[in-house]
Design an enzyme around this catalytic site. Structure first.
Site, PDB file in Angstrom:
ATOM      1  N   LYS A  40       8.265  15.437  69.353  1.00 22.87           N
ATOM      2  CA  LYS A  40       9.223  16.116  70.343  1.00 22.87           C
ATOM      3  C   LYS A  40       9.311  17.315  69.824  1.00 22.87           C
ATOM      4  O   LYS A  40       9.764  17.309  68.757  1.00 22.87           O
ATOM      5  CB  LYS A  40       9.582  15.462  71.036  1.00 22.87           C
ATOM      6  CG  LYS A  40      11.109  14.717  70.733  1.00 22.87           C
ATOM      7  CD  LYS A  40      11.526  13.388  70.855  1.00 22.87           C
ATOM      8  CE  LYS A  40      12.666  13.462  70.466  1.00 22.87           C
ATOM      9  NZ  LYS A  40      13.206  12.231  71.179  1.00 22.87           N
ATOM     10  N   TYR A 258      32.368  40.556  64.572  1.00 25.43           N
ATOM     11  CA  TYR A 258      32.977  40.346  65.894  1.00 25.43           C
ATOM     12  C   TYR A 258      33.947  40.323  65.424  1.00 25.43           C
ATOM     13  O   TYR A 258      34.521  38.527  65.608  1.00 25.43           O
ATOM     14  CB  TYR A 258      32.118  39.744  67.097  1.00 25.43           C
ATOM     15  CG  TYR A 258      31.255  40.461  67.311  1.00 25.43           C
ATOM     16  CD1 TYR A 258      31.415  42.356  67.281  1.00 25.43           C
ATOM     17  CD2 TYR A 258      29.597  40.218  67.057  1.00 25.43           C
ATOM     18  CE1 TYR A 258      30.112  42.916  67.950  1.00 25.43           C
ATOM     19  CE2 TYR A 258      28.903  40.867  66.581  1.00 25.43           C
ATOM     20  CZ  TYR A 258      28.395  42.358  67.746  1.00 25.43           C
ATOM     21  OH  TYR A 258      27.533  43.159  67.750  1.00 25.43           O
TER      22      TYR A 258
END
Ligand SMILES: *Cc1c(COP(=O)(O)O)cnc(C)c1O
Length: 364
Positions: A40, A258
């Site tokens: 999956k 940042y």
């Protein structure tokens, strides 16, 4: 040889198919049961078609997928291994499931009756019955199982091939998991089926039982153990890589990334690397002790992970130059450790590697 003007990717994931087969061999030997390989979520980010092709001749009982889209990809790739849908299906998905003879698991009489009604063919559609022994996500409660099975057995167009359940805490709660094995064994004792299955990776690694004859490994197939003491038996299949794009010495007092969470306390050689959270390298490892590996040396991350780039301290690597390859995780840095630094789990990090990361496949 033609001259190419196509640039290599900035970030890529090397998928080692030999490691995949080694892990499968360990699964077979350790469990001594039939195997449903869980593919999956794009084979946990490794690429569903490529992983399915690599495993298709390995005598597996099933490939387990989460959705019809994933099942369809396997059918379109002409995979021969039978396909199993791991959770309850939507009504709109069921005609395609019946048409393609994929194997659904059944959690309710409604689902069973719908599949029975949709199947107009001459051969019954094969289904598995799910028992909820503690996961709380799907299945009949153990006390309702005998009644459900006798009703479903009366439906002429479906045939019960298996009975399964799922473990919510095989890597976290041994006492509960032992009780779960016991209640599953009791539930299936009087219900014979070709396949009886309960274990995911943690269940098959850490528990033995005689009631089941099929295991459903996901994570460990990709070389990551949910329980650290078994990690040495496994080889990580994916290595997430990028390259150094820039190396500079920045002065003490200079901020990095940042928010300027990191201010250099001394002159520091800083390498910029071409990968970020836009590639699935988790932003949550910002300002942790996460490291990357360059020229065999672990180099600490500096400041926040940005969308497309990260910065690391390469002061210990005077020879580091732009173009140097970087391992973000793989055989030398476990994705489990990156996940832990990001306060999440390796399943999420692997499935979070985004499509812009080129997957390359090797067999060495
Ligand atoms: C995802 C899943 C698995 C595989 O779990 P791992 O912990 O990755 O081994 C097995 N069974 C079911 C029902 C699942 O949903």
């Amino acid at each position: 040889m033609s001259h190419s003007i196509t640039a290599p990717p900035r970030a890529w994931a090397e998928i080692n198919l030999s490691a995949l087969l080694k892990n499968l061999a360990f699964i077979k030997q350790h469990s001594n049961q039939a195997v449903m390989a869980v593919l999956k979520a794009g084979a946990y980010g490794h690429g569903i078609e490529a992983i399915a092709s690599a495993l298709d001749n390995q005598n597996l009982a099933y490939f387990g997928v989460a959705s019809v889209i994933e099942a369809r990809k396997l059918t379109q790739a002409q995979i021969n291994t039978p396909i199993y849908l791991l959770g309850p299906t939507f009504p709109e998905e069921r005609p395609e499931i019946v048409h393609n003879r994929w194997t659904p698991c059944i959690s309710s009489i409604d689902e069973a009756e719908h599949f029975n009604q949709l199947n107009s063919g001459n051969t019954p559609i094969v289904v598995h019955i799910t028992v909820d022994t503690g996961m709380g996500r799907g299945g009949f409660l153990p006390m309702a199982l005998p009644g459900a099975i006798s009703r479903i057995q009366q439906l002429p167009n479906i045939q019960i091939e298996g009975i399964g359940s799922h473990l919510p805490s095989a890597d976290e709660d041994r006492d509960f998991t032992l009780k779960q094995f016991a209640s599953f064994e009791a539930a299936v004792r009087s219900n014979k089926a070709k396949y009886i299955h309960l274990s995911n990776s943690a269940g098959l690694l850490d528990y033995s039982n005689t009631a089941t004859n099929l295991v459903r490994p996901g994570l460990m197939l990709y070389g990551i153990s949910p329980i650290p003491k078994y990690q040495h038996h496994l080889s990580p299949v994916m290595t997430l890589k990028s390259r150094v794009s820039l190396v500079r010495t920045l002065p003490a007092g200079h901020g990095i990334s940042y928010g300027r969470d990191t201010i250099l306390d001394q002159d520091t050689r800083v390498a910029t690397i071409g990968i970020g959270y836009g590639d699935g390298y988790p932003r949550a490892v910002s300002n942790t002790n996460a490291k990357v590996r360059i020229r065999g040396t672990l180099c600490p991350l500096l400041g926040r992970v940005t969308m497309d780039q990260i910065m690391v301290d390469v002061s210990k690597l005077p020879d580091c130059t732009p173009g140097d390859e970087v391992e973000l995780f793989g055989p030398n840095i476990l994705v489990s450790d990156i996940a832990k630094a990001a306060n999440t789990i390796p399943w999420e990090v692997l499935t979070g590697i985004t499509p812009r990361v080129t997957r390359t496949y090797t067999t060495s």
